[in-house]
Design a protein around this motif. Structure first.
Motif: not given
Length: 669
Positions: A216-230
């Motif tokens: 429904d809703t996706i908050d990927d801010t913290a995930a994208r800030a992690l090392p190695g995330v493309v």
């Protein structure tokens, strides 16, 4: 059947049936190079059933070499060149035996003809052994010295004869082991999960927390800030697999950490789904019944997961000029066709590299992990490997359907059944919609071999979650109910269980032979040891026949021994036959002892082998397999032993108590 492949190469094409056209197409090749090295291409995936070993044995037998002298190449997905490539319905060896042996025999006959021509002697005076053609007076000519001359011959002028069974050195002999055993046990075998092309990335998917939910809703801010995330992307089912939110990173660890950092809300689906309710619905779906004149029993079957040792995975590289897949698939040719159609590209631009599979059991016939990998690679333009964790695999499987079986029988004065009825309520296989047809479910499951007239009716209810092919498909449930109901009839009538089945089987049948053989091995005529009980079951299916006797200590719920006698026609690889039966016995024991899938609050409760309790080493019984000599056509084996094994084991462990469900004594809800 012969074509040139460049100077100095002898290439023999193996005709494989192409079911769509009904013809024979030369597809799979046996090849000898200038150095005399022999290479065989294996057109079907090896999912643990040992098809690579059997191909090596057949080629080595016909070319008079050792299996280790045959190099094996795994065919990529290509049904136009290789014919049907799906590993299912226990057909691999059955469909490949004659073509592969013919291809290798053709190569041998061409080599012999080339040698006889050189020596100016009759072909009949020449023999082959140890990679060479021999003549009593002319001596020995290694294959490598004959390759060019053999390749120049017109195969239409060379008679081809297969090596007769009485002259076999390898086929049918117990000394032949798996050709890949050393690589498997030393970690050299490359499974799908080992496929990581240079520059490749890894993706894991945040999957729905309950059945059928979508993001429904996706908050990927913290995930994208992690090392190695493309990247992070939403996958839409069914075009992109089962759906969810994929996290793509440079390593598995980074991808998993980023998945944990996602903040996703979900909607839709069935968050209140419960397998106890599903079971009640199936009970209620059975037809209304009138008065019962005789015996009646109800059997309830739970959901089962495939649980292969290697969880689902696939690697894809989508490029402007095409796509390459590395996957432990059961159907590389079908997968290639599906991807070409879905991506709107020619099949020639799609390459499916078939990796070794750490177990399949029907699950890897489905393409969902591959579709996820393709979606991720299209986004990045790089190779991406999608990895499922064990919990992902257990909670997002295509499960064996639940079912409820009600069996009734009218008994004669001698206690034998004279009329039967078998009513089934179950679900279709969602992976193949045609299985919503009750007649197809009946054809898949009902193999009742005994001379008792009666009716089998199947009621199909909509499946509330993904369901798919599971080892033996519906037969495991039908045979379980039918054989254990027959066991209860024998108990009530005071009849010997083996004698009961012999009486009801058609005279001089294959099942008579295997039942007599297993009874002799299990010393059935002797009373069981104090505190032990025995169970018996039979099945004829896949062109083969099997009988199983299980011996157990019901008080401790310990299975002591399992005896099986099997008729597969000519057993080309006896140790492979035994291994297949042993694997089915372990699956059967596991499901009888309580391995099952349950759903609570819309979610599969089980997540690993800690709660999906597959049999441990200490629970494994002695397993004795007798191969009954036979001249019948070659039969299938990979799924054959599970249905009678699960029935016989349940009967033995139940002892004097009736068997009412699987696992018995456990609430399948």
């Amino acid at each position: 059947m012969l074509r040139g492949a460049g100077a100095g190469a002898l290439v023999v094409a193996i005709p494989v049936p192409v079911l769509a056209s009904g013809g024979l197409v030369p597809n799979v090749f046996v090849r000898l190079d200038d150095a005399g090295r022999i290479t065989a291409t294996v057109p079907r995936p090896d999912t643990g059933q040992g098809v690579r070993t059997v191909v090596a044995l057949m080629v080595a037998e016909e070319l008079s070499v050792e299996p280790g002298d045959v190099q094996l190449e795994q065919a990529p997905g290509d049904t136009e060149r290789f014919g049907p490539q799906a590993v299912m319905n226990s057909t691999s060896v059955r469909q490949l035996s004659t073509p592969v042996r013919t291809a290798a025999a053709t190569a041998r006959c061409l080599l012999v003809t080339a040698a006889a021509t050189r020596w100016r002697v009759p072909v009949a005076e020449c023999t082959t052994r140890d990679g060479a053609v021999h003549h009593p007076r002319r001596g020995r000519a290694p294959y490598r010295s004959l390759v060019r001359a053999a390749a120049a011959l017109d195969p239409a002028t060379v008679p081809v004869a297969l090596t007769p069974p009485e002259k076999w050195r390898l086929l049918g002999k117990t000394r032949a082991g798996r050709v890949d055993a050393r690589d498997i046990t030393t970690g050299r075998t490359r499974y799908g999960i080992d496929s990581r092309p240079p520059g490749g990335l890894v993706a894991v998917v945040a999957r729905p927390p309950w059945i059928g939910a979508v993001p429904d809703t996706i908050d990927d801010t913290a995930a994208r800030a992690l090392p190695g995330v493309v990247d992070v992307l939403t996958l839409t089912a069914p075009a992109e697999g089962q759906g969810g939110v994929a996290v793509i990173a440079k390593s598995t660890h980074q991808a998993l950490k980023a998945r944990d950092a996602l903040r996703v809300t979900w909607r839709g689906g069935t968050p209140t789904a419960d397998s106890r309710t599903w079971l009640s619905d199936l009970r209620a779906a059975l037809p209304a019944q009138g008065p019962i004149n005789g015996m009646q029993q109800v059997f309830e079957m739970p959901l089962l997961a495939h649980a292969p040792m290697e969880p689902m995975n696939a690697t894809a590289h989508v490029r402007p000029d095409g796509v390459t897949i590395w996957a432990p698939t059961q159907d590389p040719g079908g997968l290639r066709t599906q991807l070409a159609r879905q991506l709107g590209v020619p099949a020639t631009s799609v390459r499916v590299e078939t990796a070794a599979s750490g177990g399949a059991f029907g699950r890897r016939i489905e393409p969902d992990p591959v579709l996820e990998a393709v979606a991720c690679s299209r986004r990045t333009g790089t190779p991406v490997q999608v990895l499922w964790t064990r919990a992902d695999d257990m909670r997002n499987d295509s499960y064996r359907p639940m079912s409820v079986h009600r069996l009734s029988a009218e008994l004669g004065p001698d206690g034998l059944p004279i009329r039967r009825a078998h009513e089934v309520a179950t679900w279709p296989l969602t992976v193949l919609p045609i299985f919503a047809n009750p007649a197809l479910i009946k054809a898949s499951g009902d193999h009742f071999p005994y001379s008792v007239p009666g009716d089998v009716t199947v009621t199909v209810r909509p499946a509330p979650l993904r369901t798919g092919f599971w080892r033996s498909v519906y037969a495991g449930q039908f045979v379980y109910a039918e054989e254990n109901f027959l066991t209860e009839i024998g108990k009530r009538s005071g009849l010997d269980q083996v004698a009961l089945r012999r009486t009801l089987l058609p005279p001089a049948s294959r099942l008579h032979r295997v039942l007599d053989a297993v009874a002799a091995r299990a010393r059935w005529t002797r009373p069981p040891a104090p505190g032990t009980t025995r169970g018996v079951a039979c099945l004829e299916d896949y062109g083969s026949a099997i009988a199983v006797i299980a011996v157990a200590d019901p008080a401790s719920r310990r299975l002591l021994r399992v005896h099986a006698a099997v008729d597969v026609g000519v057993a080309l690889h006896p140790s492979g036959v035994r291994a297949q039966v042993e694997g089915c016995v372990i699956d059967a024991l596991s499901t009888v002892l309580g391995a099952q899938i349950t759903v609570r609050n819309g979610q599969v409760a089980e997540s690993s082998f800690g709660d999906y309790k597959w049999a441990r080493l200490g629970q494994t019984p002695d397993i004795d397999v007798t191969i009954v000599p036979s001249t019948t056509p070659l039969g299938g084996l990979g799924e054959l032993a599970y249905p009678p094994a699960v029935a016989a084991i349940a009967a033995a462990l139940a002892g004097d108590a009736p068997v009412t469900g699987m696992p018995f004594g456990v609430d399948v809800g």
